[in-house]
Design a protein around this motif. Sequence first.
Motif, mmCIF file in Angstrom:
data_model
loop_
_atom_site.group_PDB
_atom_site.id
_atom_site.type_symbol
_atom_site.label_atom_id
_atom_site.label_comp_id
_atom_site.label_asym_id
_atom_site.label_seq_id
_atom_site.Cartn_x
_atom_site.Cartn_y
_atom_site.Cartn_z
ATOM 1 N N GLU A 49 41.763 -67.986 -40.035
ATOM 2 C CA GLU A 49 42.420 -66.752 -40.461
ATOM 3 C C GLU A 49 42.720 -65.854 -39.258
ATOM 4 O OE1 GLU A 49 41.826 -62.956 -43.507
ATOM 5 O OE2 GLU A 49 40.073 -64.071 -42.825
ATOM 6 N N ALA A 50 41.760 -65.724 -38.339
ATOM 7 C CA ALA A 50 41.974 -64.891 -37.152
ATOM 8 C C ALA A 50 43.102 -65.443 -36.286
ATOM 9 C CB ALA A 50 40.682 -64.801 -36.345
ATOM 10 N N THR A 51 43.188 -66.760 -36.174
ATOM 11 C CA THR A 51 44.268 -67.378 -35.405
ATOM 12 C C THR A 51 45.617 -67.067 -36.043
ATOM 13 O OG1 THR A 51 42.782 -69.170 -34.730
ATOM 14 C CG2 THR A 51 45.152 -69.558 -34.490
ATOM 15 N N ALA A 52 45.689 -67.223 -37.351
ATOM 16 C CA ALA A 52 46.939 -66.937 -38.060
ATOM 17 C C ALA A 52 47.313 -65.463 -37.953
ATOM 18 C CB ALA A 52 46.812 -67.344 -39.523
ATOM 19 N N ASP A 53 46.331 -64.578 -38.071
ATOM 20 C CA ASP A 53 46.615 -63.145 -37.943
ATOM 21 C C ASP A 53 47.106 -62.812 -36.544
ATOM 22 O OD1 ASP A 53 45.870 -62.832 -40.567
ATOM 23 O OD2 ASP A 53 44.008 -61.735 -40.137
ATOM 24 N N GLY A 54 46.541 -63.476 -35.538
ATOM 25 C CA GLY A 54 47.014 -63.266 -34.169
ATOM 26 C C GLY A 54 48.447 -63.733 -33.983
ATOM 27 N N ILE A 55 48.808 -64.831 -34.628
ATOM 28 C CA ILE A 55 50.200 -65.291 -34.608
ATOM 29 C C ILE A 55 51.114 -64.210 -35.183
ATOM 30 C CG2 ILE A 55 51.815 -66.930 -35.666
ATOM 31 C CD1 ILE A 55 49.565 -69.039 -35.445
ATOM 32 N N CYS A 56 50.707 -63.654 -36.313
ATOM 33 C CA CYS A 56 51.520 -62.605 -36.943
ATOM 34 C C CYS A 56 51.618 -61.372 -36.050
ATOM 35 C CB CYS A 56 50.933 -62.227 -38.295
ATOM 36 S SG CYS A 56 51.053 -63.523 -39.539
ATOM 37 N N ILE A 65 40.808 -69.060 -47.393
ATOM 38 C CA ILE A 65 41.614 -68.020 -46.749
ATOM 39 C C ILE A 65 42.315 -68.521 -45.493
ATOM 40 C CG2 ILE A 65 39.689 -67.126 -45.372
ATOM 41 C CD1 ILE A 65 42.644 -65.154 -47.014
ATOM 42 N N GLY A 66 41.729 -69.487 -44.800
ATOM 43 C CA GLY A 66 42.366 -70.006 -43.599
ATOM 44 C C GLY A 66 43.716 -70.628 -43.887
ATOM 45 N N GLN A 67 43.785 -71.398 -44.954
ATOM 46 C CA GLN A 67 45.048 -72.033 -45.314
ATOM 47 C C GLN A 67 46.097 -70.997 -45.726
ATOM 48 O OE1 GLN A 67 42.894 -74.186 -48.185
ATOM 49 N NE2 GLN A 67 43.190 -76.155 -47.188
ATOM 50 N N ILE A 68 45.669 -70.035 -46.526
ATOM 51 C CA ILE A 68 46.601 -68.984 -46.953
ATOM 52 C C ILE A 68 47.145 -68.234 -45.751
ATOM 53 C CG2 ILE A 68 46.760 -66.779 -48.187
ATOM 54 C CD1 ILE A 68 44.742 -67.935 -50.217
ATOM 55 N N ALA A 69 46.276 -67.879 -44.819
ATOM 56 C CA ALA A 69 46.703 -67.118 -43.650
ATOM 57 C C ALA A 69 47.671 -67.913 -42.778
ATOM 58 C CB ALA A 69 45.477 -66.701 -42.830
ATOM 59 N N VAL A 70 47.380 -69.182 -42.559
ATOM 60 C CA VAL A 70 48.276 -70.014 -41.736
ATOM 61 C C VAL A 70 49.638 -70.154 -42.411
ATOM 62 C CG1 VAL A 70 48.673 -72.356 -40.872
ATOM 63 C CG2 VAL A 70 46.458 -71.264 -40.528
ATOM 64 N N ALA A 71 49.655 -70.399 -43.695
ATOM 65 C CA ALA A 71 50.937 -70.550 -44.400
ATOM 66 C C ALA A 71 51.778 -69.285 -44.298
ATOM 67 C CB ALA A 71 50.690 -70.919 -45.858
ATOM 68 N N CYS A 72 51.147 -68.123 -44.447
ATOM 69 C CA CYS A 72 51.896 -66.863 -44.366
ATOM 70 C C CYS A 72 52.392 -66.604 -42.947
ATOM 71 C CB CYS A 72 51.029 -65.708 -44.861
ATOM 72 S SG CYS A 72 50.697 -65.779 -46.641
ATOM 73 N N ILE A 108 57.166 -66.619 -39.216
ATOM 74 C CA ILE A 108 57.941 -67.109 -38.065
ATOM 75 C C ILE A 108 59.312 -67.571 -38.525
ATOM 76 C CG2 ILE A 108 58.078 -68.845 -36.248
ATOM 77 C CD1 ILE A 108 55.004 -68.849 -36.216
ATOM 78 N N ASP A 109 59.346 -68.333 -39.606
ATOM 79 C CA ASP A 109 60.643 -68.773 -40.136
ATOM 80 C C ASP A 109 61.513 -67.583 -40.522
ATOM 81 O OD1 ASP A 109 60.150 -71.481 -39.836
ATOM 82 O OD2 ASP A 109 59.631 -71.818 -41.939
#
Length: 199
Positions: free
Chosen positions: A93-100, A151-158, A163-164
Motif C-alpha cells: 500500500e505504501a509503495t502504491a501511495d508513493g506512486i500516486c 489493501i495492497g492489491q486495491i492500492a496498486v490497482a488504483c 497512471i493510465d
Amino acid sequence: MKLYSAPASPFVRKVAVLLHETGQIDDVEMVAAGGHPLASEQMPLAHNPLGKIPALEREDGPAIYDSAVICRFLGEAHGMYPEARLYEALTLEATADGICDAAILMIYETRCRAEDQRSAEWVEAQWEKVTRSLDAIEDRWMSHLAGPLDIGQIAVACALAYIDFRHGSRDWRAERPQLTAWFEAFSARPAMQATVPQG
C-alpha cells in the motif's frame, strides 16, 4: 459518515473501492471537494488542516484523514489487513501511495507553476520513482497480488489506473507482463468499474 472527495483522486478511489469491496458504500456519503496546494479553499480544511482529500467525517469522533488511515479504519474488520501478511500488505500500500504521490506531483508541476518555473528534470525524477516502484512490484510482489484480496492489491490497482488516467502516454506496461496481466484482470472487478476516475 461523510467522505470529502474528488472523483479523479486515486486516494479517494482507493477508499471507494474498499467501500465497494466490503459492502459499505451505502454507509458513506460522498461530499465533493477540490483544489490543489495553491487553491485549497474548496478543500475540507475544517476536517483536515493539511487541506487534502480524502477526509472522513465520523459521527462519533473527529474526522480522520489520509487514505491509509481511512482505509484501515473502514477495512480492518473486513479482512483487508490480514494478520498473516499484514506488513506485506502495508508495504505494498505504501509503495502504491508513493506512486500516486509522484504522479500527482508531475501534474502539479504544470498546473501550479508558471511555465518559466517548470522543471522537466524534476518531472522525470518523479517518473523515475514510479518506474522503480513498478519494477519492484513486478519483481517482488506478484505472488502477493495473486493472493486473497487485501489493501495492497486495491492500492496498486488504483495507482496503475491513475497512471493510465493522467499519464497515459507513458507506457508503464513495457517489460512488466505479469503486472499488466494482473491489472487487466483486477480492473474488471465491479468495485473498479464503479469507481472509474472522472475529470
